[in-house]
Design an enzyme around this catalytic site. Structure first.
Site, PDB file in Angstrom:
ATOM      1  N   LYS A  91      47.144  42.623  34.826  1.00 20.90           N
ATOM      2  CA  LYS A  91      45.983  43.464  35.145  1.00 20.90           C
ATOM      3  C   LYS A  91      46.466  44.892  35.293  1.00 20.90           C
ATOM      4  O   LYS A  91      47.592  45.137  35.729  1.00 20.90           O
ATOM      5  CB  LYS A  91      45.355  43.008  36.477  1.00 20.90           C
ATOM      6  CG  LYS A  91      43.909  43.393  36.627  1.00 20.90           C
ATOM      7  CD  LYS A  91      42.985  42.385  35.968  1.00 20.90           C
ATOM      8  CE  LYS A  91      41.519  42.802  36.143  1.00 20.90           C
ATOM      9  NZ  LYS A  91      40.606  41.765  35.660  1.00 20.90           N
ATOM     10  N   GLY A 195      22.863  39.032  41.481  1.00 14.31           N
ATOM     11  CA  GLY A 195      23.593  40.038  40.710  1.00 14.31           C
ATOM     12  C   GLY A 195      23.273  39.837  39.245  1.00 14.31           C
ATOM     13  O   GLY A 195      23.771  38.906  38.613  1.00 14.31           O
ATOM     14  N   VAL A 196      22.397  40.694  38.707  1.00 15.77           N
ATOM     15  CA  VAL A 196      21.980  40.502  37.312  1.00 15.77           C
ATOM     16  C   VAL A 196      22.469  41.676  36.456  1.00 15.77           C
ATOM     17  O   VAL A 196      21.697  42.451  35.917  1.00 15.77           O
ATOM     18  CB  VAL A 196      20.454  40.253  37.167  1.00 15.77           C
ATOM     19  CG1 VAL A 196      20.136  38.826  37.503  1.00 15.77           C
ATOM     20  CG2 VAL A 196      19.626  41.178  38.045  1.00 15.77           C
ATOM     21  N   GLY A 197      23.807  41.779  36.377  1.00 15.53           N
ATOM     22  CA  GLY A 197      24.445  42.811  35.557  1.00 15.53           C
ATOM     23  C   GLY A 197      24.832  42.246  34.202  1.00 15.53           C
ATOM     24  O   GLY A 197      24.104  41.455  33.599  1.00 15.53           O
ATOM     25  N   VAL A 199      26.900  40.036  33.316  1.00 23.43           N
ATOM     26  CA  VAL A 199      26.981  38.574  33.234  1.00 23.43           C
ATOM     27  C   VAL A 199      25.678  37.932  33.718  1.00 23.43           C
ATOM     28  O   VAL A 199      25.114  37.049  33.066  1.00 23.43           O
ATOM     29  CB  VAL A 199      28.161  38.029  34.067  1.00 23.43           C
ATOM     30  CG1 VAL A 199      28.210  36.505  33.969  1.00 23.43           C
ATOM     31  CG2 VAL A 199      29.479  38.635  33.611  1.00 23.43           C
TER      32      VAL A 199
HETATM   33  P1  NAD Z   1      28.098  44.338  36.692  1.00 23.20           P
HETATM   34  O1  NAD Z   1      28.614  45.483  37.473  1.00 23.20           O
HETATM   35  O2  NAD Z   1      27.621  44.541  35.309  1.00 23.20           O
HETATM   36  O3  NAD Z   1      26.909  43.618  37.491  1.00 23.20           O
HETATM   37  C1  NAD Z   1      26.972  43.345  38.848  1.00 23.20           C
HETATM   38  C2  NAD Z   1      25.551  43.413  39.372  1.00 23.20           C
HETATM   39  O4  NAD Z   1      25.579  42.995  40.742  1.00 23.20           O
HETATM   40  C3  NAD Z   1      24.964  44.822  39.347  1.00 23.20           C
HETATM   41  O5  NAD Z   1      23.667  44.767  38.780  1.00 23.20           O
HETATM   42  C4  NAD Z   1      24.920  45.224  40.814  1.00 23.20           C
HETATM   43  O6  NAD Z   1      23.814  46.063  41.124  1.00 23.20           O
HETATM   44  C5  NAD Z   1      24.758  43.884  41.485  1.00 23.20           C
HETATM   45  N1  NAD Z   1      25.222  43.813  42.875  1.00 23.20           N
HETATM   46  C6  NAD Z   1      26.289  44.407  43.456  1.00 23.20           C
HETATM   47  N2  NAD Z   1      26.363  44.042  44.743  1.00 23.20           N
HETATM   48  C7  NAD Z   1      25.328  43.203  44.968  1.00 23.20           C
HETATM   49  C8  NAD Z   1      24.857  42.498  46.105  1.00 23.20           C
HETATM   50  N3  NAD Z   1      25.484  42.563  47.274  1.00 23.20           N
HETATM   51  N4  NAD Z   1      23.738  41.735  45.975  1.00 23.20           N
HETATM   52  C9  NAD Z   1      23.097  41.645  44.788  1.00 23.20           C
HETATM   53  N5  NAD Z   1      23.494  42.303  43.684  1.00 23.20           N
HETATM   54  C10 NAD Z   1      24.588  43.065  43.780  1.00 23.20           C
HETATM   55  O7  NAD Z   1      29.279  43.242  36.744  1.00 23.20           O
HETATM   56  P2  NAD Z   1      29.476  42.003  35.771  1.00 23.20           P
HETATM   57  O8  NAD Z   1      30.344  42.409  34.639  1.00 23.20           O
HETATM   58  O9  NAD Z   1      28.154  41.371  35.518  1.00 23.20           O
HETATM   59  O10 NAD Z   1      30.377  41.056  36.691  1.00 23.20           O
HETATM   60  C11 NAD Z   1      29.815  40.371  37.785  1.00 23.20           C
HETATM   61  C12 NAD Z   1      30.911  39.597  38.498  1.00 23.20           C
HETATM   62  O11 NAD Z   1      31.538  38.681  37.568  1.00 23.20           O
HETATM   63  C13 NAD Z   1      32.048  40.476  39.028  1.00 23.20           C
HETATM   64  O12 NAD Z   1      32.560  39.890  40.210  1.00 23.20           O
HETATM   65  C14 NAD Z   1      33.100  40.387  37.944  1.00 23.20           C
HETATM   66  O13 NAD Z   1      34.415  40.632  38.451  1.00 23.20           O
HETATM   67  C15 NAD Z   1      32.934  38.950  37.503  1.00 23.20           C
HETATM   68  N6  NAD Z   1      33.395  38.698  36.142  1.00 23.20           N
HETATM   69  C16 NAD Z   1      32.838  39.391  35.114  1.00 23.20           C
HETATM   70  C17 NAD Z   1      33.266  39.131  33.821  1.00 23.20           C
HETATM   71  C18 NAD Z   1      32.657  39.847  32.639  1.00 23.20           C
HETATM   72  O14 NAD Z   1      32.847  39.383  31.496  1.00 23.20           O
HETATM   73  N7  NAD Z   1      31.927  40.935  32.845  1.00 23.20           N
HETATM   74  C19 NAD Z   1      34.262  38.161  33.577  1.00 23.20           C
HETATM   75  C20 NAD Z   1      34.792  37.456  34.663  1.00 23.20           C
HETATM   76  C21 NAD Z   1      34.344  37.742  35.948  1.00 23.20           C
END
Ligand code: NAD
Length: 389
Positions: A91, A195-197, A199
């Protein structure tokens, strides 16, 4: 950009593979163009070159940035091993100086500084996007170095891994549903996606398409639009985590499942993408005692990694969906082993990952026959335990 919460940034709670210094290498450089601290941790190359994202974040101090890189690199080793990939764990972290802009020329200079680390490491570490970096950043980096994955498809890369990670979580949900409810079908199941980002949003779309009854939660109120579009109920995070539902999918930041949530939770299954969902690993036992199935995060969120592994090994992209769907079988075998051995799924998943690394180490010292076993079926935890006896 604020400080990461303690669970994402602080001391790890998982095993010596993710804590302390049992890493192969730690590189800390000061970028000549920007004075940013550029940190790369290589935890293990036993199964293949280390791969892990590059996080761009304003940490409290250098110690916190190094601790984050070390912890995340260890977690990547477990994730790759459990997924049966010919990859190790690494990382990177870019910690910019106070006041440096993160866009325009300053961003270009940060990436040029970081690219020198990639070249110095000469392929024992391969980077990808992570929190704070984008597929477009990966395209810029690939102009300097070949040790880069995840550029946009238009630039020859595999693009944003979010959709692939969502596919893997969905596969994990099917295994959980079969284990708990007797059928992998998620139609008619009530599911909260917290958390609807990148993923959570595609995961919610998949669940809606499967006919699940959805609850969505996000700190960002703009995400309510997605809830409306999918006919989902919108709840505050704390309520969504405690609602009377079949499944909760934590897809925001780490630590969502703390002692309080563990006590109040009504769902039978926790299965989401967030890294380090449990505020401490002891909660795996507390959840099991309450009859809640916790699907280990590093098993079900491996879809993005499986996708970029295909890029590293120049695999046919058409094979990626099937490889990610394999998370359903991997998790099913972990859950079966946990049930038979009377241990938690988290403990069973750790056995699987560690046994594969130890077996490869024993084979030839470092570079065993496992090395090119990418996308192979990992050994079952049961056979792993039998071999280790
Ligand atoms: P992202 O930043 O695109 O989305 C995260 C979402 O969570 C955002 O919409 C944010 O507003 C929301 N959020 C933050 N804190 C919150 C809370 N307390 N309550 C409700 N919503 C909240 O991130 P992502 O890429 O979708 O990743 C989400 C998680 O999955 C992270 O922990 C990341 O490390 C993990 N992850 C992601 C990937 C990937 O391919 N993107 C792969 C493995 C693990």
């Amino acid at each position: 950009m604020s400080a990461l919460p303690a669970t994402e940034n602080g001391a790890s709670r998982r095993s010596s593979a993710a804590t302390g210094f049992d890493h192969e290498l730690l590189l800390v450089r000061r970028g000549p163009r920007t004075s940013a601290q550029l940190i790369t941790a290589v935890h293990s190359t036993v199964l293949g070159p280390s791969l892990g994202g590059c996080r761009l974040w304003r940490y409290a101090d250098l110690d916190a940035a190094i601790a984050d890189a070390l912890r995340l690199a260890g977690a990547m080793t477990l994730k790759a091993a459990a997924a049966g990939l010919a990859l190790g764990g690494g990382k990177s972290v870019i910690f910019p100086p106070v006041g440096l802009a993160l866009d325009g020329d300053a961003r270009a200079a940060l990436l040029a500084d970081f690219a020198e680390s990639l070249e110095l490491l000469d392929g024992i570490y391969i980077t990808a996007e992570d929190v704070g970096t984008t597929p477009e950043d990966m395209a810029v980096l690939s102009g300097y170095s070949t040790h880069v994955t995840g550029a946009p498809p238009s630039d020859g890369g595999s693009g944003d891994p979010g959709e692939f990670t969502a596919a893997g979580v969905y596969a994990g949900l099917r295994a959980c549903a079969r284990h708990c409810f007797g059928s992998p079908d998620l139609g008619g199941r009530s599911v909260a996606v917290v958390g609807v980002g990148r993923v959570g949003a595609p995961l919610a779309r998949r669940l809606a398409a499967a006919g699940a009854s959805l609850v969505l939660a996000d700190l960002n109120p703009a995400k309510q639009e997605l809830a409306r579009a999918l006919g989902a109920q919108w709840l505050p995070t704390e309520q969504a985590l405690r609602a009377e539902l079949d499944v909760v999918c934590p897809c925001a930041l780490g630590g969502a499942i703390d002692r309080d949530v563990c006590r109040d939770l009504q769902a039978r299954v926790i299965c989401g993408s967030a890294n380090n969902q449990l505020a401490d690993d002891g909660l795996a036992d507390a959840l099991a005692e309450r009859g809640v199935l916790y699907a280990p995060d590093f098993i079900v969120n491996a879809g993005g990694l499986i996708s970029v592994a295909g890029e590293v090994e120049h695999r046919d992209r058409a094979r990626v969906p099937a490889a990610i769907a394999g998370i359903e079988d991997t998790l099913a075998r972990i859950l079966d082993h946990a049930r038979h051995a009377g241990i938690t799924p988290l403990a069973a998943a750790l056995v699987l990952a560690r046994e594969r690394i130890e077996r490869a180490s024993a084979l030839t010292g470092a570079d065993g026959g496992e090395r090119m076993a990418g996308w192979s079926t990992p050994p079952s935890p049961a056979s792993a335990a039998a071999r280790s006896r």
